[in-house]
Write a protein that holds these residues in place. Structure first.
Motif, PDB file in Angstrom:
ATOM      1  N   ASP A  43       0.818  -1.107   0.154  1.00  9.67           N
ATOM      2  CA  ASP A  43       0.028   0.089  -0.069  1.00  9.67           C
ATOM      3  C   ASP A  43       0.783   1.139   0.094  1.00  9.67           C
ATOM      4  O   ASP A  43       2.120   0.904   0.212  1.00  9.67           O
ATOM      5  N   VAL A  44       0.256   2.345  -0.372  1.00 13.87           N
ATOM      6  CA  VAL A  44       0.936   3.639  -0.148  1.00 13.87           C
ATOM      7  C   VAL A  44       0.357   4.679   0.412  1.00 13.87           C
ATOM      8  O   VAL A  44      -0.919   4.882   0.505  1.00 13.87           O
ATOM      9  N   ALA A  45       1.252   5.489   1.122  1.00 17.25           N
ATOM     10  CA  ALA A  45       0.569   6.829   1.705  1.00 17.25           C
ATOM     11  C   ALA A  45       1.232   8.078   1.200  1.00 17.25           C
ATOM     12  O   ALA A  45       2.512   7.967   0.802  1.00 17.25           O
ATOM     13  N   VAL A  63      -4.186   7.803   2.009  1.00 16.20           N
ATOM     14  CA  VAL A  63      -3.807   6.312   1.919  1.00 16.20           C
ATOM     15  C   VAL A  63      -4.474   5.500   1.083  1.00 16.20           C
ATOM     16  O   VAL A  63      -5.527   5.625   0.811  1.00 16.20           O
ATOM     17  N   MET A  64      -3.613   4.813   0.114  1.00 15.96           N
ATOM     18  CA  MET A  64      -4.060   4.153  -1.253  1.00 15.96           C
ATOM     19  C   MET A  64      -3.701   2.708  -0.890  1.00 15.96           C
ATOM     20  O   MET A  64      -2.551   2.424  -0.815  1.00 15.96           O
ATOM     21  N   LEU A  65      -4.704   1.882  -0.935  1.00 19.29           N
ATOM     22  CA  LEU A  65      -4.631   0.437  -0.737  1.00 19.29           C
ATOM     23  C   LEU A  65      -4.258  -0.157  -1.808  1.00 19.29           C
ATOM     24  O   LEU A  65      -4.836  -0.197  -2.954  1.00 19.29           O
ATOM     25  N   SER A  74      -8.544   4.373  -4.308  1.00 19.02           N
ATOM     26  CA  SER A  74      -8.868   5.751  -4.269  1.00 19.02           C
ATOM     27  C   SER A  74      -8.389   6.222  -2.776  1.00 19.02           C
ATOM     28  O   SER A  74      -7.736   7.268  -2.468  1.00 19.02           O
ATOM     29  N   GLY A  75      -8.549   5.420  -1.875  1.00 17.64           N
ATOM     30  CA  GLY A  75      -8.196   5.595  -0.346  1.00 17.64           C
ATOM     31  C   GLY A  75      -8.859   6.884   0.490  1.00 17.64           C
ATOM     32  O   GLY A  75      -9.700   7.370  -0.101  1.00 17.64           O
ATOM     33  N   ASN A  76      -8.503   6.972   1.608  1.00 17.34           N
ATOM     34  CA  ASN A  76      -9.096   8.075   2.466  1.00 17.34           C
ATOM     35  C   ASN A  76      -8.112   9.287   2.620  1.00 17.34           C
ATOM     36  O   ASN A  76      -6.800   8.788   2.595  1.00 17.34           O
TER      37      ASN A  76
END
Length: 208
Positions: A43-45, A63-65, A74-76
């Motif tokens: 995952d990336v932040a 945060v993109m899972l 798309s993440g939160n």
């Protein structure tokens, strides 16, 4: 709109460019990878500058899972301080899960996002102060007490802030954080304080 450029490794030394992924906000400034939802995929932040034309503008961390095929959800988004410059990950409250810390250049703060192991984060109520103009953050155990500490290099004050993690000293930890701060001048490289962290990354910063 910011975007991620993904290059897929074929294990033979060749990388192939995948379709760019929009990060959902303007001006990405920093990125860190991790495993935030326990599904064995990366995952990336991503930290974003935000709109600097706005007074008291706060940036964010998104945060993109990972989906396991080079694509990401798309993440939160989580609001942090003004002009986030750097981000890192580590277990910051002793629960065995990956958390995030972002330092913000214009607000002289470090914001901790506590992970729940399922890809969701909550912003810690304890706002940590840094030196003036933080530009780089690194999570590392600087005093060999098995807790993840935080090092911050500060451009304007030409210093390194050491945020020592004291979570293991709590008799009844409840998932919150427990840091105490100290600031030290970095000798010889005052014009480039970010090199302080790289130079000392694998050594003990403190005397304990």
């Amino acid at each position: 709109m910011g975007r991620l450029e993904i290059f897929l490794n074929d294990s033979l030394g060749t990388f192939t460019s995948a379709a760019p992924i929009e990060t959902g906000a303007k001006s990405p400034t920093a990125i860190v990878t991790g495993e935030f939802d326990d599904d064995q995929t990366i995952d990336v932040a991503v930290a974003h500058l935000g709109d600097v034309r706005l007074a008291n503008n706060a940036g964010d961390v998104r945060v993109m899972l990972g989906l396991g095929d080079g694509r990401f959800s798309s993440g939160n988004a989580y609001r942090v301080g003004a002009i986030p410059a750097s981000i890192d990950r580590g277990d910051l409250n002793g629960d065995g899960l990956q958390d995030l810390v972002a330092v913000s250049f214009a607000s002289d703060t470090a914001t901790i996002l506590l992970g729940d192991g399922a890809g969701q984060f909550s912003i810690s109520s304890q706002q940590l102060s840094t030196g003036s103009g933080p530009v780089q953050v690194t999570v590392i155990d600087v005093d060999d007490d098995q807790d993840s500490d935080i090092l911050v290099s500060n451009l304007k004050s030409r210093s390194v802030t050491i945020l020592r993690n004291r979570i293991s000293q709590l008799t009844d930890p409840d998932g919150s954080i427990a840091f105490e701060a100290a600031e030290s001048r970095c000798r010889r490289v005052l014009r480039r304080p970010s090199t302080c962290i790289r130079r000392r990354r694998f050594g003990s910063v403190g005397d304990d």
